[in-house]
Design a protein around this motif. Structure first.
Motif, mmCIF file in Angstrom:
data_model
loop_
_atom_site.group_PDB
_atom_site.id
_atom_site.type_symbol
_atom_site.label_atom_id
_atom_site.label_comp_id
_atom_site.label_asym_id
_atom_site.label_seq_id
_atom_site.Cartn_x
_atom_site.Cartn_y
_atom_site.Cartn_z
ATOM 1 N N LYS A 194 3.724 6.032 -0.075
ATOM 2 C CA LYS A 194 2.675 6.994 -0.453
ATOM 3 C C LYS A 194 3.266 8.236 -1.133
ATOM 4 O O LYS A 194 2.549 9.007 -1.766
ATOM 5 C CB LYS A 194 1.852 7.404 0.778
ATOM 6 C CG LYS A 194 2.629 8.219 1.795
ATOM 7 C CD LYS A 194 1.755 8.596 2.977
ATOM 8 C CE LYS A 194 2.436 9.533 3.950
ATOM 9 N NZ LYS A 194 3.850 9.304 4.237
ATOM 10 N N ASP A 195 4.574 8.397 -1.046
ATOM 11 C CA ASP A 195 5.217 9.582 -1.617
ATOM 12 C C ASP A 195 5.772 9.330 -3.017
ATOM 13 O O ASP A 195 6.758 9.973 -3.420
ATOM 14 C CB ASP A 195 6.343 10.060 -0.691
ATOM 15 C CG ASP A 195 5.829 10.476 0.670
ATOM 16 O OD1 ASP A 195 4.699 11.006 0.726
ATOM 17 O OD2 ASP A 195 6.534 10.239 1.680
ATOM 18 N N GLY A 196 5.194 8.404 -3.736
ATOM 19 C CA GLY A 196 5.640 8.212 -5.120
ATOM 20 C C GLY A 196 5.774 6.766 -5.547
ATOM 21 O O GLY A 196 6.235 6.495 -6.657
ATOM 22 N N GLY A 197 5.390 5.822 -4.693
ATOM 23 C CA GLY A 197 5.539 4.414 -5.033
ATOM 24 C C GLY A 197 4.725 4.010 -6.253
ATOM 25 O O GLY A 197 5.282 3.572 -7.265
ATOM 26 N N ILE A 198 3.412 4.193 -6.151
ATOM 27 C CA ILE A 198 2.545 3.679 -7.214
ATOM 28 C C ILE A 198 2.799 4.394 -8.529
ATOM 29 O O ILE A 198 2.685 3.817 -9.604
ATOM 30 C CB ILE A 198 1.054 3.771 -6.776
ATOM 31 C CG1 ILE A 198 0.186 2.831 -7.634
ATOM 32 C CG2 ILE A 198 0.523 5.185 -6.838
ATOM 33 C CD1 ILE A 198 0.378 1.385 -7.325
ATOM 34 N N GLY B 55 11.566 2.639 -15.547
ATOM 35 C CA GLY B 55 12.690 3.569 -15.682
ATOM 36 C C GLY B 55 12.262 5.013 -15.486
ATOM 37 O O GLY B 55 13.098 5.880 -15.209
ATOM 38 N N GLU B 56 10.953 5.271 -15.666
ATOM 39 C CA GLU B 56 10.436 6.627 -15.446
ATOM 40 C C GLU B 56 9.904 6.691 -14.015
ATOM 41 O O GLU B 56 8.755 6.318 -13.744
ATOM 42 C CB GLU B 56 9.329 6.950 -16.449
ATOM 43 C CG GLU B 56 8.832 8.381 -16.321
ATOM 44 C CD GLU B 56 7.741 8.729 -17.320
ATOM 45 O OE1 GLU B 56 7.751 8.207 -18.448
ATOM 46 O OE2 GLU B 56 6.849 9.520 -16.945
ATOM 47 N N ALA B 57 10.749 7.127 -13.102
ATOM 48 C CA ALA B 57 10.399 7.134 -11.680
ATOM 49 C C ALA B 57 11.164 8.261 -10.995
ATOM 50 O O ALA B 57 12.032 8.027 -10.153
ATOM 51 C CB ALA B 57 10.749 5.778 -11.061
ATOM 52 N N PRO B 58 10.862 9.524 -11.341
ATOM 53 C CA PRO B 58 11.706 10.638 -10.866
ATOM 54 C C PRO B 58 11.772 10.762 -9.353
ATOM 55 O O PRO B 58 12.839 11.091 -8.808
ATOM 56 C CB PRO B 58 11.056 11.872 -11.509
ATOM 57 C CG PRO B 58 9.730 11.435 -12.027
ATOM 58 C CD PRO B 58 9.817 9.967 -12.278
ATOM 59 N N ARG B 59 10.657 10.496 -8.654
ATOM 60 C CA ARG B 59 10.728 10.652 -7.188
ATOM 61 C C ARG B 59 11.563 9.540 -6.554
ATOM 62 O O ARG B 59 12.228 9.742 -5.537
ATOM 63 C CB ARG B 59 9.316 10.713 -6.600
ATOM 64 C CG ARG B 59 8.652 12.055 -6.929
ATOM 65 C CD ARG B 59 7.724 12.492 -5.837
ATOM 66 N NE ARG B 59 6.390 11.938 -6.016
ATOM 67 C CZ ARG B 59 5.393 12.109 -5.150
ATOM 68 N NH1 ARG B 59 5.586 12.798 -4.037
ATOM 69 N NH2 ARG B 59 4.208 11.592 -5.393
ATOM 70 N N PHE B 60 11.534 8.352 -7.147
ATOM 71 C CA PHE B 60 12.416 7.274 -6.685
ATOM 72 C C PHE B 60 13.873 7.655 -6.956
ATOM 73 O O PHE B 60 14.752 7.475 -6.094
ATOM 74 C CB PHE B 60 12.062 5.971 -7.408
ATOM 75 C CG PHE B 60 13.036 4.848 -7.152
ATOM 76 C CD1 PHE B 60 13.000 4.131 -5.971
ATOM 77 C CD2 PHE B 60 14.000 4.513 -8.098
ATOM 78 C CE1 PHE B 60 13.899 3.102 -5.733
ATOM 79 C CE2 PHE B 60 14.909 3.488 -7.870
ATOM 80 C CZ PHE B 60 14.854 2.777 -6.683
ATOM 81 N N PHE C 280 2.658 0.103 -18.644
ATOM 82 C CA PHE C 280 1.380 0.734 -18.989
ATOM 83 C C PHE C 280 0.925 1.701 -17.897
ATOM 84 O O PHE C 280 -0.253 2.008 -17.805
ATOM 85 C CB PHE C 280 0.307 -0.351 -19.188
ATOM 86 C CG PHE C 280 0.579 -1.281 -20.342
ATOM 87 C CD1 PHE C 280 -0.039 -1.078 -21.566
ATOM 88 C CD2 PHE C 280 1.450 -2.352 -20.204
ATOM 89 C CE1 PHE C 280 0.207 -1.928 -22.634
ATOM 90 C CE2 PHE C 280 1.704 -3.209 -21.266
ATOM 91 C CZ PHE C 280 1.078 -3.002 -22.485
ATOM 92 N N ASN C 281 1.870 2.139 -17.048
ATOM 93 C CA ASN C 281 1.486 3.032 -15.954
ATOM 94 C C ASN C 281 0.929 4.341 -16.527
ATOM 95 O O ASN C 281 1.650 5.078 -17.208
ATOM 96 C CB ASN C 281 2.712 3.305 -15.071
ATOM 97 C CG ASN C 281 2.332 3.955 -13.752
ATOM 98 O OD1 ASN C 281 1.401 4.747 -13.698
ATOM 99 N ND2 ASN C 281 3.052 3.601 -12.694
ATOM 100 N N PRO C 282 -0.360 4.660 -16.259
ATOM 101 C CA PRO C 282 -0.949 5.856 -16.870
ATOM 102 C C PRO C 282 -0.347 7.157 -16.357
ATOM 103 O O PRO C 282 -0.551 8.211 -16.962
ATOM 104 C CB PRO C 282 -2.439 5.745 -16.481
ATOM 105 C CG PRO C 282 -2.460 4.866 -15.278
ATOM 106 C CD PRO C 282 -1.297 3.918 -15.409
ATOM 107 N N ALA C 283 0.411 7.074 -15.256
ATOM 108 C CA ALA C 283 1.054 8.291 -14.734
ATOM 109 C C ALA C 283 2.309 8.657 -15.522
ATOM 110 O O ALA C 283 2.880 9.724 -15.304
ATOM 111 C CB ALA C 283 1.414 8.082 -13.261
#
Ligand SMILES: [Zn+2]
Length: 679
Positions: A344-348, A378-383, A416-419
């Motif tokens: 819940k802290d950044g997965g989706i 590749g764009e997953a800063p919290r991960f 296609f992740n809109p975030a």
């Protein structure tokens, strides 16, 4: 689909034949309609193109289409050099009201034998090296799909038609590794259809017009897999990533005599390292998996603390380093447990999302089926922040190298992740963003090396080592066995010397690792003797194949009793002999360039393999027909050439080698290596 073309050469018009059969490529355009709809339009749906030829240059132009509009144009331009033609493609004037989404170019029909091998690089199941798969082309229907692959190891495919016939090759020269995939189908009668399908960045300026960001080369040649790889290598060597990889300081990895790919507690993984180093004087690299507290596949990316606590773990790593060992530790570089509280802290917001909003996730650990690992973009800063915290703990322990699982074979494709801030869809954002993430790791932890799963060319300069389990392909039942299916070391033929490559699933006694946290009892309890007795050559084949391909020698699930119990003395001697031979021949097998292997004549044997994976629930037997002597031919950086041969069987074997650089004959003792130098 037949369509007449007209060749304009001065004032002469000449009719030519169907898609690709004349050496001219076709294309396919896919318009995107909403989140799932696709309108597909092929070059055969157009009126005949105009073909203009000037010397070695060819220009194909298609104009006007009922759906794309009267003003639509598509242009392919080719430059011929010998038996190869290099093509570019652009289009403009789409007035359909739907944006361009994908472009397949080139689409070529090439002649194929009724039955023959297809050379390609799949992305599933550890497949970034070359697969030679026997295809019964004649039995297929026109248009029937043979394979669709991201091709992470190298971007070419070849239809190998055997001795006395031309073979056919298609590559995509894309140093940015843009999103896309090869598609191989049955083409028109007597032909295979090869295509590269490019996923476009979906920005407004691309909706009506686009120019593909790569050239593609179509080539006719005589030869097999190696000739195709050598052709691609000439281009690969011109890329900045090749030069950057080759110029690295590899001294920490070059000295390794043997990798141990082991799992679990220090009490079981450290003693065999120390024992082997004492027995041979060689450095062992420990690739340490499942060191963390939770069950494998659970709570990623939060691994810390280790099972027996941080202080004990740090002391264990220091003990290994004091022994002279190279230490590497497992993390997964691109998945998040979607059933963990941290999700819940950044997965989706981190997942690589498909166009319809879904994403890939999988319960890899079948003994832990309530936890699914989702593939990330590749764009997953919290991960990335979480992974950096993990690496900080591990770097503090003193590990030489961090293994980041799955990136080498999976960090490709559109998102296609809109975030996300990257352009939606394809393009090069996925590999660009993963490379930026890896550069960040390197900058934060200078001196710590990086490793990953498989040999992805997009990251050949980012990872210092790669685990490759292709030398154990028979144990993956779905891949197939020789002679219908065989792996060939294409990645080594192209990129050898750019990074250390190691690995296999070779287990001395064929008994899989059992994690005490798993809820089920091991199925093999009471069957250990038959696992060894019924597959007496599996270990030797899987183990020998790696160094024969230029990989560093490796063993899997190797425990102290494998080195000390007389029941395993023959296998242990082969491991020691192989590591010592490899170490003495690193100028070829670590530093060298692979040369044409030519042909080797020797006895063949039918070898039974236990189909056992990491998360095994049962065993199935597969049989492969293999040469008893494996070999390859190498050139050292100083120009010395030599063939390296190994007899993995339990009998002496006569061999006769004919290759352009080295030829000779002899008899090899059971489970022995030899170097044959060029005279
Ligand atoms: Zn994304």
């Amino acid at each position: 689909m037949k369509s007449k073309r007209f060749l304009v050469a001065g004032a002469i018009l000449v009719a030519v034949t169907a898609v690709g059969a004349d050496g001219f490529p076709g294309f396919r355009i896919e318009l995107f309609d909403g989140k799932t709809g696709t309108v597909s339009i092929a070059s055969g749906d157009f009126a005949a193109p105009t073909v203009t030829q000037e010397g070695e240059r060819t220009r194909l132009a298609w104009k006007g289409h009922p759906r794309l509009g009267d003003g639509f144009t598509a242009t392919a331009e080719g430059v011929r050099s010998g038996d190869a033609t290099s093509w570019t493609f652009s289009c403009a004037g789409n007035s359909s009201g739907l944006p361009l989404g994908r472009i397949a170019f080139p689409v070529v029909d090439v002649p194929c034998a009724d039955k023959g091998y297809l050379l390609h690089s799949p992305h599933a199941g550890g497949g970034t090296m070359g697969w030679k798969k026997l295809i019964d082309w004649k039995s297929l229907k026109p248009g029937q799909l043979v394979c669709s692959t991201l091709s992470p190891g190298f971007r070419f495919v070849a239809v190998l038609n055997g001795e006395g016939r031309d073979s056919h090759y298609l590559d995509v020269r894309d140093a940015k590794s843009n999103a896309g995939r090869f598609e191989v189908r049955k083409g028109s009668a007597g032909h295979a259809r090869l295509a590269w399908v490019h996923d476009m960045p979906l920005v407004p300026e691309n909706a009506a017009a686009y120019r593909l960001p790569y050239t593609a080369t179509v080539r006719t040649y005589r030869g097999d897999w190696f000739e195709a790889a050598a052709f691609y290598r000439e281009w690969a060597k011109t890329t900045s990533r090749f030069a950057a990889a080759k110029s690295r300081d590899m001294s920490k990895l070059r000295d390794i005599g043997l990798w141990m790919w082991n799992r679990g507690l220090a009490e079981t993984v450290i003693p065999p390292v120390e024992r082997f180093q004492k027995d041979t004087g060689l450095k062992v690299a420990l690739d340490w998996y499942w060191w963390f507290k939770e069950m494998p596949g659970t709570f990623y990316p939060d691994y810390w603390p280790p099972r027996k606590g941080a202080e004990k773990f740090k002391a264990d790593v220091q003990r290994l380093k004091a022994s002279g060992a190279f230490t590497q530790v497992y993390l997964n570089g691109m998945t998040w447990d979607e059933d963990a509280p941290s999700w819940k802290d950044g997965g989706i917001e981190s997942v690589a999302m498909r166009r319809d909003g879904t994403y890939f996730s999988c319960a890899y650990n079948r003994f832990n089926p309530d936890h699914h690992l989702a593939n990330l973009c590749g764009e997953a800063p919290r991960f990335h922040s979480r992974i950096m915290e993990q690496i900080a703990h591990l770097a503090d322990c003193g590990f030489d190298s961090i293994y980041l699982d799955m990136i080498g074979c999976n960090a490709y494709g559109p998102c296609f992740n809109p975030a996300h801030r990257h352009v939606p869809g394809g393009g090069a954002h996925m590999t660009d963003d993963f490379r930026a993430y890896l550069k960040g790791v390197k900058a934060t932890f200078p001196g710590v090396l990086l490793s990953t799963e498989d040999c992805g060319e997009a990251y050949v300069d980012m990872f210092d080592s790669n685990i490759s389990t292709h030398s154990s392909y028979e144990r993956h039942g779905w891949i197939g066995t020789a002679p219908d299916m065989e792996f060939v070391p294409v990645f080594q033929a192209v990129y050898h010397g750019c990074a250390a490559v190691f690995g296999n699933y070779a287990i001395v006694d064929n008994v899989p690792y059992w994690d005490p946290r798993w809820p089920m009892k091991p199925w093999w309890t009471g069957h250990e003797e038959s696992l060894r007795r019924d597959y007496p050559d599996q270990f030797a084949v899987e183990f020998a194949r790696g160094p024969a391909w230029g990989l560093q020698p490796s063993v899997h699930n190797f425990w102290l009793h494998h080195a000390t119990n007389a029941a395993y003395a023959a296998e242990y001697r082969f491991i020691c002999d192989t590591a010592l031979f490899y170490h003495d021949n690193r100028r070829f097998l670590f530093d060298g360039e692979m040369l044409n292997p030519g042909s080797l004549t020797c006895a063949k044997a039918r070898v039974p393999f236990a189909e056992v994976s990491v998360f095994a629930e049962k065993v199935t037997t597969r049989t492969s027909e293999l040469p008893t002597v494996f070999h390859n031919v190498w050139r050292s950086p100083s120009g010395e050439t030599a063939a390296i041969l190994v007899n993995w069987s339990r009998q002496a074997q006569a061999w006769n080698l004919k290759s352009p650089a080295v030829s000779g004959e002899g008899v090899l003792a059971p489970r022995a290596w030899v170097r044959l130098s060029a005279k």
